[in-house]
Scaffold this motif. Structure first.
Motif, mmCIF file in Angstrom:
data_model
loop_
_atom_site.group_PDB
_atom_site.id
_atom_site.type_symbol
_atom_site.label_atom_id
_atom_site.label_comp_id
_atom_site.label_asym_id
_atom_site.label_seq_id
_atom_site.Cartn_x
_atom_site.Cartn_y
_atom_site.Cartn_z
ATOM 1 N N THR A 43 0.881 -1.114 0.335
ATOM 2 C CA THR A 43 -0.094 -0.041 0.413
ATOM 3 C C THR A 43 0.572 1.444 -0.092
ATOM 4 O O THR A 43 1.859 1.121 0.907
ATOM 5 N N GLN A 44 0.580 2.482 -0.914
ATOM 6 C CA GLN A 44 0.885 3.692 -0.892
ATOM 7 C C GLN A 44 -0.326 4.872 -0.122
ATOM 8 O O GLN A 44 -0.648 4.749 -1.465
ATOM 9 N N GLN A 45 0.121 6.296 0.222
ATOM 10 C CA GLN A 45 -0.875 6.709 0.485
ATOM 11 C C GLN A 45 0.115 7.603 -0.763
ATOM 12 O O GLN A 45 0.510 8.177 -0.429
ATOM 13 N N LEU A 46 -1.501 7.546 -1.669
ATOM 14 C CA LEU A 46 -1.515 9.053 -3.000
ATOM 15 C C LEU A 46 -1.778 9.936 -2.758
ATOM 16 O O LEU A 46 -1.913 11.061 -3.499
ATOM 17 N N GLY A 47 -2.833 10.410 -1.268
ATOM 18 C CA GLY A 47 -3.785 11.440 -1.516
ATOM 19 C C GLY A 47 -3.098 12.926 -1.280
ATOM 20 O O GLY A 47 -1.220 13.252 -0.898
ATOM 21 N N PHE A 48 -3.611 13.883 -1.399
ATOM 22 C CA PHE A 48 -2.915 15.013 -1.120
ATOM 23 C C PHE A 48 -3.518 16.025 -0.786
ATOM 24 O O PHE A 48 -4.969 15.630 -1.205
ATOM 25 N N TYR A 49 -3.612 17.518 -0.701
ATOM 26 C CA TYR A 49 -4.742 18.808 0.014
ATOM 27 C C TYR A 49 -4.739 19.738 -1.753
ATOM 28 O O TYR A 49 -3.948 19.468 -2.118
ATOM 29 N N ASN A 50 -6.145 19.348 -1.557
ATOM 30 C CA ASN A 50 -7.285 20.218 -2.840
ATOM 31 C C ASN A 50 -7.161 21.707 -2.551
ATOM 32 O O ASN A 50 -7.448 21.486 -1.561
ATOM 33 N N ALA A 60 -17.690 21.311 5.087
ATOM 34 C CA ALA A 60 -17.387 21.336 6.933
ATOM 35 C C ALA A 60 -16.243 20.860 7.145
ATOM 36 O O ALA A 60 -15.950 20.676 8.175
ATOM 37 N N GLU A 61 -15.811 20.045 5.493
ATOM 38 C CA GLU A 61 -14.407 18.895 6.496
ATOM 39 C C GLU A 61 -13.517 19.439 6.170
ATOM 40 O O GLU A 61 -12.392 18.649 6.545
ATOM 41 N N ALA A 62 -13.288 20.328 5.758
ATOM 42 C CA ALA A 62 -11.905 21.535 5.280
ATOM 43 C C ALA A 62 -10.875 21.415 6.651
ATOM 44 O O ALA A 62 -11.447 22.145 7.546
ATOM 45 N N THR A 63 -10.179 22.259 6.048
ATOM 46 C CA THR A 63 -9.198 22.324 7.266
ATOM 47 C C THR A 63 -8.090 23.382 6.726
ATOM 48 O O THR A 63 -8.713 23.748 6.182
ATOM 49 N N GLU A 64 -7.754 24.281 7.605
ATOM 50 C CA GLU A 64 -6.462 24.924 6.739
ATOM 51 C C GLU A 64 -5.617 25.013 5.546
ATOM 52 O O GLU A 64 -5.528 25.479 5.080
ATOM 53 N N GLU A 65 -5.076 23.510 5.511
ATOM 54 C CA GLU A 65 -4.723 22.761 4.291
ATOM 55 C C GLU A 65 -4.652 22.654 3.110
ATOM 56 O O GLU A 65 -4.607 22.643 1.484
ATOM 57 N N GLY A 66 -6.974 22.492 3.315
ATOM 58 C CA GLY A 66 -7.153 22.551 2.357
ATOM 59 C C GLY A 66 -8.331 21.450 2.551
ATOM 60 O O GLY A 66 -8.620 21.102 3.465
ATOM 61 N N TYR A 77 -7.846 14.859 -0.504
ATOM 62 C CA TYR A 77 -8.047 13.893 -1.332
ATOM 63 C C TYR A 77 -6.927 12.915 -1.009
ATOM 64 O O TYR A 77 -6.411 12.821 -0.943
ATOM 65 N N GLU A 78 -8.525 11.619 -0.619
ATOM 66 C CA GLU A 78 -7.798 10.314 -0.686
ATOM 67 C C GLU A 78 -7.381 9.177 -1.296
ATOM 68 O O GLU A 78 -8.342 9.294 -2.662
ATOM 69 N N ASN A 79 -6.049 8.917 -1.390
ATOM 70 C CA ASN A 79 -5.870 7.904 -2.995
ATOM 71 C C ASN A 79 -4.732 6.924 -2.453
ATOM 72 O O ASN A 79 -3.738 7.494 -2.051
ATOM 73 N N LEU A 80 -5.700 6.412 -1.264
ATOM 74 C CA LEU A 80 -4.260 4.229 -0.840
ATOM 75 C C LEU A 80 -4.604 3.848 -1.681
ATOM 76 O O LEU A 80 -5.691 3.730 -2.596
ATOM 77 N N THR A 81 -3.608 3.719 -1.982
ATOM 78 C CA THR A 81 -2.937 2.989 -3.540
ATOM 79 C C THR A 81 -2.913 1.458 -3.385
ATOM 80 O O THR A 81 -1.913 1.489 -2.114
ATOM 81 N N PHE A 82 -3.680 0.560 -3.669
ATOM 82 C CA PHE A 82 -2.590 -1.002 -3.799
ATOM 83 C C PHE A 82 -1.656 -1.412 -5.053
ATOM 84 O O PHE A 82 -2.366 -0.883 -6.003
ATOM 85 N N PHE A 83 -0.151 -1.866 -4.485
ATOM 86 C CA PHE A 83 0.118 -2.760 -5.789
ATOM 87 C C PHE A 83 -0.217 -4.004 -5.336
ATOM 88 O O PHE A 83 0.760 -4.442 -3.908
ATOM 89 N N VAL A 84 -0.700 -4.618 -6.538
ATOM 90 C CA VAL A 84 -1.035 -5.959 -6.286
ATOM 91 C C VAL A 84 0.136 -7.366 -7.234
ATOM 92 O O VAL A 84 0.137 -6.557 -8.182
ATOM 93 N N THR A 85 0.371 -7.545 -6.697
ATOM 94 C CA THR A 85 1.582 -8.912 -7.526
ATOM 95 C C THR A 85 0.950 -11.268 -7.175
ATOM 96 O O THR A 85 0.940 -10.423 -5.849
ATOM 97 N N GLY A 86 0.678 -11.055 -8.404
ATOM 98 C CA GLY A 86 0.416 -12.747 -8.160
ATOM 99 C C GLY A 86 1.735 -13.592 -9.020
ATOM 100 O O GLY A 86 1.845 -12.685 -9.929
ATOM 101 N N ARG A 87 2.171 -14.520 -8.681
ATOM 102 C CA ARG A 87 2.653 -15.623 -9.321
ATOM 103 C C ARG A 87 1.831 -16.760 -9.650
ATOM 104 O O ARG A 87 1.085 -17.530 -9.397
#
Length: 359
Positions: A290-297, A338-344, A347-357
């Motif tokens: 897993t890798q968090q690729l989220g950011f503030y808009n 209502a949910e915004a903060t001072e940073e903006g 934008y949630e973007n939790l990405t899964f990198f999946v491999t199988g053999r």
């Protein structure tokens, strides 16, 4: 197109020139085939009239700025760009632009052969009948997500290898063809073509970046890929959590109005679901990273939901009235504020990198 600095034809001279007045601060040179990504930081400037050789995407990284532009000798127009907004420019159309302050953006250019491959092999349709339509200042979260994923990969030194960038390029090209094509029937006919077939044990590696959720029958696709792989071959794909890409908020808003939506990320929306899908298809040595690729808009940009929703099997929002859509958008904007903060707005973007053999 080889991975080199993105160029265009200067209309006045007929010469091939760089598309920007300064070299890029980040470039995918020598990394990927079929796509070139550059990050630019440019001062105030007025570009000469240029004719692009390839379709391109511009993803805005800076704060608000007015861009004046002219298309094919037409009247001067202005677009107010904000962080996260997107421009789409087709090849072969003379364009000219100017701006009066420093700007920052990603520039993505595609090889025409990539579009033909996607249209002919992945999407039911013909590239000969397709025309990409120019767009300025659109809010397109799919392009933003994929473009930022490429930027993150490039900044990290491309640890996922050549196939990662090229598979993201295919996903971007498919999205452009579906969303910004001049042939309306393409939108209704758009589907991943599972009729494509290869001989058993044809490939050492199969990679699908982000686009696996576009398949109407993911288990069937995985079984085919397993058959296509040689013994010892590897399958890799990436996908997002169910909580990513703004889907939960849209689902919540619509549910309050009696509209039931299913997230496109639901089938692969957790590491457990990804693991189960590969196990059922016969894969072994399965790993999910897993890798968090989220950011503030920027808040203003985050509030700009255009009412869009994509799912390979259904889209109930196509049936709502304009009045009800206006209510949905108003509730969405209110919730974002209502949910915004001072940073903006996050934008949630939790990405899964999946491999199988295949053993």
């Amino acid at each position: 197109m080889k991975s080199e600095q993105i160029s265009a034809i200067e209309v006045a001279s007929g010469n091939l020139v760089p598309m920007s007045c300064k070299p890029p601060v980040l470039s995918s040179t020598n990394h990927w085939n079929g796509i070139v990504l550059e990050q630019h930081h440019l001062p105030a400037f007025e570009c000469p009239k240029l004719c692009l050789q390839q379709h391109s995407i511009n993803i805005w990284l800076a704060n608000s700025c007015q861009i004046d532009w002219r298309l094919a000798g037409g009247r001067l127009q202005s677009t107010q760009m904000r962080r996260g907004l997107v421009n789409v420019t087709p090849k072969g159309i003379p364009t000219q632009a100017r701006w009066n302050q420093e700007i920052k953006f990603l520039l993505v250019s595609f090889d025409s052969s990539l579009f033909k491959k996607v249209a002919d092999d992945v999407i039911i349709g013909s590239y000969r009948n397709i025309e990409i339509i120019l767009q300025r200042g659109v809010c397109d979260r799919q392009i933003l997500h994929l473009g930022m994923a490429l930027k993150t990969e490039l900044q990290a030194g491309c640890p996922s290898g050549k196939l990662y960038g090229e598979s993201v390029a295919i996903a971007l090209a498919a999205h452009l063809l579906k969303t910004y094509s001049g042939k309306r029937q393409l939108n209704s006919e758009f589907e991943v073509n599972l009729s494509i077939d290869f001989n058993d044990e044809s490939f050492d590696v199969i990679l699908c970046s982000t686009a696996i959720v576009y398949f109407k029958d993911i288990p069937a696709a995985l079984r085919k890929w397993y058959r296509f792989l040689k013994p010892g071959g590897i399958l890799g794909f990436s996908c997002c959590s169910e909580e990513s890409c703004g889907a939960p908020l849209i689902i919540e808003i619509c549910e309050k109005h009696g509209i039931s939506l299913t997230s496109i990320n639901e089938p692969t929306g957790s590491p457990e679901k990804c693991h189960h899908l590969l196990t059922e298809a016969g894969f072994k040595n399965i790993e999910v990273k897993t890798q968090q690729l989220g950011f503030y808009n920027n808040l203003e940009q985050a509030k700009e939901w255009n009412g869009g929703w994509f799912h390979p099997r259904e889209n109930p929002l196509l049936q709502v009235s304009s009045e009800q859509m206006a209510e949905l958008k108003a509730d969405y904007r209110q919730k974002i504020e209502a949910e915004a903060t001072e940073e903006g707005a996050w934008y949630e973007n939790l990405t899964f990198f999946v491999t199988g053999r295949k053993l």
